[in-house]
Motif scaffolding. Structure first.
Motif, PDB file in Angstrom:
ATOM      1  N   MET A  22      33.700  44.317  32.066  1.00 42.64           N
ATOM      2  CA  MET A  22      35.121  44.179  31.770  1.00 42.64           C
ATOM      3  C   MET A  22      35.586  45.399  30.995  1.00 42.64           C
ATOM      4  N   ALA A  23      36.784  45.902  31.347  1.00 41.82           N
ATOM      5  CA  ALA A  23      37.391  47.018  30.622  1.00 41.82           C
ATOM      6  C   ALA A  23      38.867  46.704  30.450  1.00 41.82           C
ATOM      7  N   GLY A  24      39.284  46.453  29.245  1.00 43.21           N
ATOM      8  CA  GLY A  24      40.682  46.114  29.027  1.00 43.21           C
ATOM      9  C   GLY A  24      41.024  44.801  29.694  1.00 43.21           C
ATOM     10  N   LYS A  25      42.008  44.832  30.576  1.00 44.49           N
ATOM     11  CA  LYS A  25      42.466  43.615  31.245  1.00 44.49           C
ATOM     12  C   LYS A  25      41.749  43.332  32.557  1.00 44.49           C
ATOM     13  N   HIS A  26      41.091  44.336  33.118  1.00 43.33           N
ATOM     14  CA  HIS A  26      40.541  44.177  34.459  1.00 43.33           C
ATOM     15  C   HIS A  26      39.017  44.254  34.483  1.00 43.33           C
ATOM     16  N   PRO A  27      38.416  43.393  35.278  1.00 45.07           N
ATOM     17  CA  PRO A  27      36.971  43.480  35.482  1.00 45.07           C
ATOM     18  C   PRO A  27      36.651  44.603  36.470  1.00 45.07           C
ATOM     19  N   TYR A  28      35.405  45.027  36.456  1.00 47.72           N
ATOM     20  CA  TYR A  28      34.957  46.040  37.402  1.00 47.72           C
ATOM     21  C   TYR A  28      33.485  45.843  37.695  1.00 47.72           C
ATOM     22  N   VAL A  29      33.028  46.484  38.739  1.00 45.73           N
ATOM     23  CA  VAL A  29      31.608  46.513  39.056  1.00 45.73           C
ATOM     24  C   VAL A  29      31.166  47.966  39.128  1.00 45.73           C
ATOM     25  N   VAL A  30      29.965  48.217  38.648  1.00 43.79           N
ATOM     26  CA  VAL A  30      29.341  49.525  38.813  1.00 43.79           C
ATOM     27  C   VAL A  30      28.298  49.337  39.904  1.00 43.79           C
ATOM     28  N   VAL A  31      28.505  50.017  41.022  1.00 39.04           N
ATOM     29  CA  VAL A  31      27.653  49.856  42.195  1.00 39.04           C
ATOM     30  C   VAL A  31      26.708  51.047  42.280  1.00 39.04           C
ATOM     31  N   GLN A  32      25.410  50.761  42.395  1.00 43.73           N
ATOM     32  CA  GLN A  32      24.390  51.792  42.578  1.00 43.73           C
ATOM     33  C   GLN A  32      24.245  52.048  44.071  1.00 43.73           C
ATOM     34  N   LEU A  33      24.558  53.273  44.499  1.00 44.29           N
ATOM     35  CA  LEU A  33      24.517  53.596  45.922  1.00 44.29           C
ATOM     36  C   LEU A  33      23.221  54.273  46.340  1.00 44.29           C
ATOM     37  N   GLY A  34      22.390  54.616  45.390  1.00 38.63           N
ATOM     38  CA  GLY A  34      21.173  55.346  45.705  1.00 38.63           C
ATOM     39  C   GLY A  34      21.415  56.835  45.579  1.00 38.63           C
ATOM     40  N   GLU A  35      20.371  57.614  45.592  1.00 42.63           N
ATOM     41  CA  GLU A  35      20.440  59.067  45.462  1.00 42.63           C
ATOM     42  C   GLU A  35      21.172  59.479  44.185  1.00 42.63           C
ATOM     43  N   GLY A  36      21.118  58.640  43.155  1.00 47.58           N
ATOM     44  CA  GLY A  36      21.776  58.943  41.885  1.00 47.58           C
ATOM     45  C   GLY A  36      23.286  58.776  41.914  1.00 47.58           C
ATOM     46  N   LYS A  37      23.828  58.194  42.958  1.00 50.67           N
ATOM     47  CA  LYS A  37      25.272  58.022  43.073  1.00 50.67           C
ATOM     48  C   LYS A  37      25.679  56.610  42.655  1.00 50.67           C
TER      49      LYS A  37
END
Length: 87
Positions: free
Chosen positions: A32-47
């Motif tokens: 969660m950041a401020g008012k909105h939730p988010y997801v951090v997606v691991q794409l592989g290759e360090g991305k």
């Protein structure tokens, strides 16, 4: 933090994002950041991608639109050379 987790588990956008990301092999962490939730997606290759989504649906297509947007962002992110992109 408990109320946040309880509300997030019922969030239609997160449910549909999870239903897309998990079978495609992308690991993610909701937050969660401020008012909105988010997801951090691991794409592989360090991305990674930080993808913000609404905390409440605006209409019946809102969650489906989130899935469409994350697909587009992942495609663009994998094609780019920027290792710290946000959406």
């Amino acid at each position: 933090m408990g109320n946040f987790n309880r509300a997030l588990r019922r969030n239609e956008s997160l449910i549909k994002l999870s239903a897309y990301l998990t079978p495609h092999g992308y690991s993610f962490e909701p937050s969660m950041a401020g008012k909105h939730p988010y997801v951090v997606v691991q794409l592989g290759e360090g991305k990674t991608v930080k993808f913000f989504f609404p905390s409440s649906a605006g209409d019946c297509r809102s969650a489906d639109n989130c899935v469409s947007q994350i697909k587009r962002v992942i495609r663009q992110r994998l094609a780019s050379n920027d290792n710290n992109a946000r959406a």
